[in-house]
Design an enzyme around this catalytic site. Structure first.
Site, mmCIF file in Angstrom:
data_model
loop_
_atom_site.group_PDB
_atom_site.id
_atom_site.type_symbol
_atom_site.label_atom_id
_atom_site.label_comp_id
_atom_site.label_asym_id
_atom_site.label_seq_id
_atom_site.Cartn_x
_atom_site.Cartn_y
_atom_site.Cartn_z
ATOM 1 N N SER A 1 9.347 -21.743 -12.153
ATOM 2 C CA SER A 1 7.998 -21.566 -12.640
ATOM 3 C C SER A 1 6.955 -21.364 -11.468
ATOM 4 O O SER A 1 6.201 -20.585 -11.501
ATOM 5 C CB SER A 1 7.618 -22.423 -13.635
ATOM 6 O OG SER A 1 6.089 -22.173 -14.222
ATOM 7 N N HIS B 1 0.585 -27.188 -17.653
ATOM 8 C CA HIS B 1 1.446 -26.339 -16.974
ATOM 9 C C HIS B 1 0.734 -24.990 -16.542
ATOM 10 O O HIS B 1 0.837 -24.531 -15.248
ATOM 11 C CB HIS B 1 2.602 -25.957 -17.883
ATOM 12 C CG HIS B 1 3.646 -25.235 -17.449
ATOM 13 N ND1 HIS B 1 3.571 -23.777 -17.155
ATOM 14 C CD2 HIS B 1 4.813 -25.470 -16.619
ATOM 15 C CE1 HIS B 1 4.699 -23.214 -16.676
ATOM 16 N NE2 HIS B 1 5.462 -24.429 -16.374
ATOM 17 N N ASN C 1 15.752 -23.077 -14.905
ATOM 18 C CA ASN C 1 16.230 -24.088 -14.269
ATOM 19 C C ASN C 1 17.543 -24.654 -14.736
ATOM 20 O O ASN C 1 17.724 -25.974 -14.438
ATOM 21 C CB ASN C 1 14.881 -25.253 -14.194
ATOM 22 C CG ASN C 1 13.739 -24.821 -13.594
ATOM 23 O OD1 ASN C 1 13.634 -24.007 -12.913
ATOM 24 N ND2 ASN C 1 12.651 -25.428 -13.918
ATOM 25 N N ASP D 1 0.937 -18.514 -20.788
ATOM 26 C CA ASP D 1 1.325 -19.874 -20.591
ATOM 27 C C ASP D 1 0.579 -20.894 -21.715
ATOM 28 O O ASP D 1 0.223 -20.770 -22.728
ATOM 29 C CB ASP D 1 0.925 -20.370 -19.246
ATOM 30 C CG ASP D 1 1.934 -21.432 -18.506
ATOM 31 O OD1 ASP D 1 1.892 -22.666 -18.913
ATOM 32 O OD2 ASP D 1 2.620 -21.089 -17.747
#
Length: 461
Positions: free
Chosen positions: A254, A97, A192, A62
């Protein structure tokens, strides 16, 4: 697309005004914990009686992780940054994130009784943070291949990949195959966009692909779908940790991916002898569909096998299953040699699977050899027949003809093998999972009433 935007493609937009100081009064911190609706749906308190993820390392590929967050401190290893400046990945101070994903997996809360802040689903798991990109979205090396191999080589048993990209190259496919060869479970988000466009690494063979479920128990409206989706997990209005001592709230596949990675860590902790595919098997066979079914035979392109239920995965009597379970065997491709023009490793595999010799003998030569062998065999048969007419009597070895009664040498009558005698438990036993008012099997809640969702209907329609 910037690094932040790439992550948002899986995570969804952080809701405006949702950042809360972690040093705020207890009421604020309690509000964060109370806002973790997924923990109540999962029955997290009961889950912790069976597993907490202890002795399992989960790699988070990430943006890096804020290892000093009060809800994560002590659970985050140094890791590595594959960005241009390198170094560890546990001191992230720009992008939140990765910290959010780490907290959903292994957050342990803070304060008296750890009652405040974010509690992860596997609070005793360790996070191996790996920063995969620079903030300009540039990879260094071969995409995520090098970060993934680093995760595997540094003890990760589960790898969380809450990001999307349009394709994977040969090096990345080889890294995925390497991970599964080392018994590491890879979990990735569907994206998404709310459509069926394949996004990677979720769409790559060998990866457990995850979509999002909303608070009402239906597929989240923006969750992408397709034949490769395997599981759903909560992905709407998800509170998690941010930078410094802050918190955030977001929607997206996520967050759902992080919850499935945490569930995998719980199973790997309790059942350390299961392969990565067998862990996925436990998760998929105990999942529940939006219309209340469990242990379905074929995954839906909209919701896979259904919403993950960690408590069931830890407590149900589930046969281990095959090595890869519901995962497709990974593909491996290598670059064709420009100097020699030789076949790739992938080409060799196709040749072997199709029965080709791969030696390069022209077909006309092979046909000629076959004809020669046929003529030779015909000559032998003629000679044998003529000798038999001249000599008379059966060939040596008794009346059976080939060394014994019945005319068989070393071939006993066919015996049914164990695979034919043992009845399969898959799909044979009636399932009671769909009879529970709550799919997580813990306590009543909004998941108790699923309206039927046609599998082919796009999400949000």
């Amino acid at each position: 697309m910037s690094f932040t935007r790439t992550l948002r493609a899986v995570s969804g937009a952080v809701l405006a005004g949702a950042l809360v100081l972690g040093t705020a009064p207890a009421a604020s911190a309690d509000y964060i914990r109370d806002g973790q609706w997924a923990l109540g749906a999962f029955g997290a308190d009961d889950i912790r009686q069976h597993s907490t993820g202890k002795n399992v390392i989960v790699a988070v590929l990430d943006s890096g992780v804020n290892g000093n967050h009060p809800d994560l401190k002590g659970n985050v290893l140094s890791g590595k940054s594959f960005a241009v400046n390198g170094g560890p990945a546990n001191q992230e101070a720009v992008e939140d994130h990765g910290t959010a994903m780490a907290a959903l997996i292994a957050g342990h809360g803070h304060g008296p009784g750890r009652a405040d802040g974010i509690m992860g689903l596997a609070p005793d798991a360790k996070i191996l943070p790996i920063r995969t990109k620079d903030y300009d979205d540039s990879f260094h090396g071969n995409g995520f291949a090098a970060p993934l191999r680093y995760a595997v080589d540094h003890g990760a048993k589960v790898v969380n990949m809450s990001f999307v990209q349009a394709r994977v190259d040969g090096e990345e496919k080889a890294a995925i195959a390497y991970a599964l060869g080392k018994d590491v479970l890879l979990v990735a988000g569907m994206g998404n966009d709310g459509d069926a466009t394949p996004q990677y690494p979720a769409a790559a063979p060998g990866v457990l692909a995850v979509g999002a479920v909303a608070k009402d128990g239906n597929v989240w409206k923006n969750s992408s779908y397709g034949s490769h989706v395997r599981l759903l997990a909560p992905g709407e209005g998800i509170y998690s940790a941010g930078l410094g001592s802050k918190y955030r709230q977001a929607d997206g596949t996520s967050d759902a991916t992080a919850y499935v990675s945490a569930a995998a860590a719980l199973v790997r902790s309790k059942f350390p002898d299961l392969t990565a595919g067998q862990v996925a098997n436990r998760l998929t066979r105990t999942a529940i569909t939006p219309d209340g079914k469990s242990d379905i035979g074929t995954p839906s392109p909209k919701y896979g096998y259904g919403t993950v239920r960690p408590f069931r995965a830890l407590t149900q009597d589930i046969p281990a299953g095959s090595k890869y379970g519901p995962l497709k065997a990974p593909e491996v491709e290598e670059s064709r040699s420009e100097e020699t023009g030789g076949a790739t490793a992938g080409d060799a595999g196709v040749q072997e699977a199709s029965g080709s010799s791969g030696i390069g003998i022209p077909p006309i030569v092979i046909l000629g050899l076959v004809l020669v062998l046929f003529v030779a065999a015909l000559v032998v048969v003629i000679v044998v027949v003529r000798r038999k007419k001249n000599n008379g009597g059966p060939p040596p070895g008794g009346p059976g003809g080939f060394g014994g009664p019945g005319g068989h040498v070393g071939f006993p009558p066919h015996q049914a093998g164990p695979y034919q005698q043992q009845p399969s438990s898959y799909g044979q036993q009636p399932s009671s999972y769909g009879q529970q008012p709550n799919p997580y099997g813990q306590q009543p809640g909004p998941y108790g009433s699923y309206p039927p969702v046609p599998p082919a209907q796009p999400p949000g329609q």
